[in-house]
Design a protein around this motif. Structure first.
Motif, mmCIF file in Angstrom:
data_model
loop_
_atom_site.group_PDB
_atom_site.id
_atom_site.type_symbol
_atom_site.label_atom_id
_atom_site.label_comp_id
_atom_site.label_asym_id
_atom_site.label_seq_id
_atom_site.Cartn_x
_atom_site.Cartn_y
_atom_site.Cartn_z
ATOM 1 N N LEU A 112 0.657 -2.344 -9.497
ATOM 2 C CA LEU A 112 0.891 -2.493 -8.083
ATOM 3 C C LEU A 112 -0.444 -2.947 -7.404
ATOM 4 O O LEU A 112 -0.559 -3.898 -6.533
ATOM 5 C CB LEU A 112 1.702 -1.580 -7.292
ATOM 6 C CG LEU A 112 3.322 -1.508 -7.726
ATOM 7 C CD1 LEU A 112 3.805 -0.085 -7.071
ATOM 8 C CD2 LEU A 112 4.073 -2.406 -7.164
ATOM 9 N N SER A 113 -1.628 -2.251 -7.894
ATOM 10 C CA SER A 113 -2.514 -2.431 -7.109
ATOM 11 C C SER A 113 -3.357 -3.567 -7.665
ATOM 12 O O SER A 113 -4.009 -4.424 -6.904
ATOM 13 C CB SER A 113 -3.836 -1.204 -7.682
ATOM 14 O OG SER A 113 -3.185 0.148 -6.966
ATOM 15 N N ILE A 114 -3.304 -4.008 -8.966
ATOM 16 C CA ILE A 114 -3.733 -5.280 -9.267
ATOM 17 C C ILE A 114 -2.922 -6.593 -8.729
ATOM 18 O O ILE A 114 -3.653 -7.506 -8.486
ATOM 19 C CB ILE A 114 -3.245 -5.314 -10.883
ATOM 20 C CG1 ILE A 114 -4.510 -4.165 -11.530
ATOM 21 C CG2 ILE A 114 -3.952 -6.666 -11.498
ATOM 22 C CD1 ILE A 114 -4.435 -4.249 -12.917
ATOM 23 N N ALA A 115 -1.557 -6.399 -8.675
ATOM 24 C CA ALA A 115 -0.870 -7.288 -8.026
ATOM 25 C C ALA A 115 -1.236 -7.644 -6.631
ATOM 26 O O ALA A 115 -1.334 -8.682 -6.091
ATOM 27 C CB ALA A 115 0.699 -6.963 -8.204
ATOM 28 N N LEU A 116 -1.473 -6.508 -5.916
ATOM 29 C CA LEU A 116 -1.908 -6.503 -4.380
ATOM 30 C C LEU A 116 -3.122 -7.331 -4.358
ATOM 31 O O LEU A 116 -3.469 -8.016 -3.379
ATOM 32 C CB LEU A 116 -1.946 -5.215 -3.904
ATOM 33 C CG LEU A 116 -2.360 -5.360 -2.417
ATOM 34 C CD1 LEU A 116 -1.650 -5.926 -1.487
ATOM 35 C CD2 LEU A 116 -2.560 -3.891 -1.852
ATOM 36 N N LEU A 119 1.936 6.392 -13.259
ATOM 37 C CA LEU A 119 0.313 5.962 -12.920
ATOM 38 C C LEU A 119 0.278 4.484 -13.451
ATOM 39 O O LEU A 119 -0.407 3.929 -12.834
ATOM 40 C CB LEU A 119 -0.434 6.839 -13.662
ATOM 41 C CG LEU A 119 -0.403 8.203 -13.087
ATOM 42 C CD1 LEU A 119 -1.421 9.222 -14.024
ATOM 43 C CD2 LEU A 119 -1.183 8.043 -11.728
ATOM 44 N N ALA A 120 0.844 3.912 -14.507
ATOM 45 C CA ALA A 120 0.861 2.735 -15.069
ATOM 46 C C ALA A 120 1.429 1.664 -13.863
ATOM 47 O O ALA A 120 0.949 0.613 -13.715
ATOM 48 C CB ALA A 120 1.377 2.443 -16.018
ATOM 49 N N LEU A 121 2.624 2.104 -13.199
ATOM 50 C CA LEU A 121 3.053 1.253 -12.037
ATOM 51 C C LEU A 121 2.267 1.183 -11.080
ATOM 52 O O LEU A 121 2.122 0.168 -10.389
ATOM 53 C CB LEU A 121 4.511 1.920 -11.698
ATOM 54 C CG LEU A 121 5.122 1.283 -10.627
ATOM 55 C CD1 LEU A 121 5.545 -0.046 -10.938
ATOM 56 C CD2 LEU A 121 6.283 2.204 -9.972
ATOM 57 N N PHE A 156 0.727 -1.159 0.074
ATOM 58 C CA PHE A 156 -0.062 0.057 -0.036
ATOM 59 C C PHE A 156 1.040 1.355 0.050
ATOM 60 O O PHE A 156 0.628 2.388 -0.673
ATOM 61 C CB PHE A 156 -0.986 -0.103 1.177
ATOM 62 C CG PHE A 156 -2.011 1.150 1.071
ATOM 63 C CD1 PHE A 156 -3.067 1.027 -0.009
ATOM 64 C CD2 PHE A 156 -2.110 2.167 2.288
ATOM 65 C CE1 PHE A 156 -3.681 2.150 0.236
ATOM 66 C CE2 PHE A 156 -2.747 3.137 2.143
ATOM 67 C CZ PHE A 156 -3.786 3.128 1.132
ATOM 68 N N LEU A 157 1.864 1.317 0.897
ATOM 69 C CA LEU A 157 2.878 2.371 0.830
ATOM 70 C C LEU A 157 3.681 2.687 -0.846
ATOM 71 O O LEU A 157 3.551 3.763 -0.955
ATOM 72 C CB LEU A 157 3.942 2.208 1.870
ATOM 73 C CG LEU A 157 3.233 2.518 3.266
ATOM 74 C CD1 LEU A 157 4.530 2.037 4.153
ATOM 75 C CD2 LEU A 157 2.771 3.800 3.423
ATOM 76 N N LEU A 158 3.989 1.481 -1.279
ATOM 77 C CA LEU A 158 4.361 1.571 -2.591
ATOM 78 C C LEU A 158 3.365 2.026 -3.487
ATOM 79 O O LEU A 158 4.011 2.985 -4.609
ATOM 80 C CB LEU A 158 4.971 0.147 -3.030
ATOM 81 C CG LEU A 158 6.323 -0.105 -2.325
ATOM 82 C CD1 LEU A 158 6.445 -1.810 -3.035
ATOM 83 C CD2 LEU A 158 7.372 0.433 -2.730
ATOM 84 N N ILE A 159 2.233 1.858 -3.361
ATOM 85 C CA ILE A 159 1.176 2.323 -4.434
ATOM 86 C C ILE A 159 0.975 3.917 -4.075
ATOM 87 O O ILE A 159 0.930 4.492 -5.043
ATOM 88 C CB ILE A 159 -0.185 1.500 -4.130
ATOM 89 C CG1 ILE A 159 0.043 0.154 -4.672
ATOM 90 C CG2 ILE A 159 -1.116 2.325 -4.637
ATOM 91 C CD1 ILE A 159 -1.467 -0.547 -4.233
ATOM 92 N N LEU A 160 0.999 4.231 -2.878
ATOM 93 C CA LEU A 160 1.020 5.703 -2.574
ATOM 94 C C LEU A 160 2.361 6.294 -3.025
ATOM 95 O O LEU A 160 2.092 7.673 -3.456
ATOM 96 C CB LEU A 160 0.646 5.880 -1.131
ATOM 97 C CG LEU A 160 -0.827 5.392 -0.383
ATOM 98 C CD1 LEU A 160 -0.806 5.842 1.147
ATOM 99 C CD2 LEU A 160 -1.654 6.334 -1.191
ATOM 100 N N GLY A 161 3.343 5.862 -2.936
ATOM 101 C CA GLY A 161 4.661 6.520 -3.239
ATOM 102 C C GLY A 161 4.491 6.514 -4.642
ATOM 103 O O GLY A 161 5.107 7.649 -5.425
ATOM 104 N N SER A 162 3.978 5.836 -5.615
ATOM 105 C CA SER A 162 4.095 5.709 -6.832
ATOM 106 C C SER A 162 3.073 6.915 -7.423
ATOM 107 O O SER A 162 3.297 7.699 -8.267
ATOM 108 C CB SER A 162 3.471 4.608 -7.544
ATOM 109 O OG SER A 162 3.417 4.587 -9.056
ATOM 110 N N LEU A 163 2.078 7.004 -6.739
ATOM 111 C CA LEU A 163 1.146 8.028 -6.888
ATOM 112 C C LEU A 163 1.499 9.329 -6.565
ATOM 113 O O LEU A 163 1.276 10.423 -7.504
ATOM 114 C CB LEU A 163 -0.240 7.833 -6.183
ATOM 115 C CG LEU A 163 -1.352 8.783 -6.390
ATOM 116 C CD1 LEU A 163 -1.845 8.767 -7.839
ATOM 117 C CD2 LEU A 163 -2.595 8.397 -5.481
#
Length: 66
Positions: free
Chosen positions: A43-47, A37-39, A9-16
């Motif tokens: 990451l969201s789909i992988a999670l 944004l593609a990353l 979740f932190l990685l997703i927020l960092g990418s955003l």
């Protein structure tokens, strides 16, 4: 399990956040915002898939509404 989900979740927020920074600095002249944004989407789909697999394998259990 909670730590893995929290890190993802932190990685997703960092990418955003990086997409926002690239958007403000580049002003649409490069593809870094789109890549970031593609990353985030990846990451969201992988999670989501990881949570589904973890539930299927019994690593996590539903608790219901309390």
């Amino acid at each position: 399990m909670k730590i893995i989900v929290a890190i993802a979740f932190l990685l997703i927020l960092g990418s955003l956040a990086s997409a926002l920074i690239f958007l403000m600095r580049d002003k649409g002249k490069s593809n870094r915002t789109v890549q970031s944004l593609a990353l985030r989407v990846g990451l969201s789909i992988a999670l989501f898939i990881f949570i589904l697999v973890a539930h299927y394998l019994g690593w996590i259990q539903p608790t219901g509404i309390r």
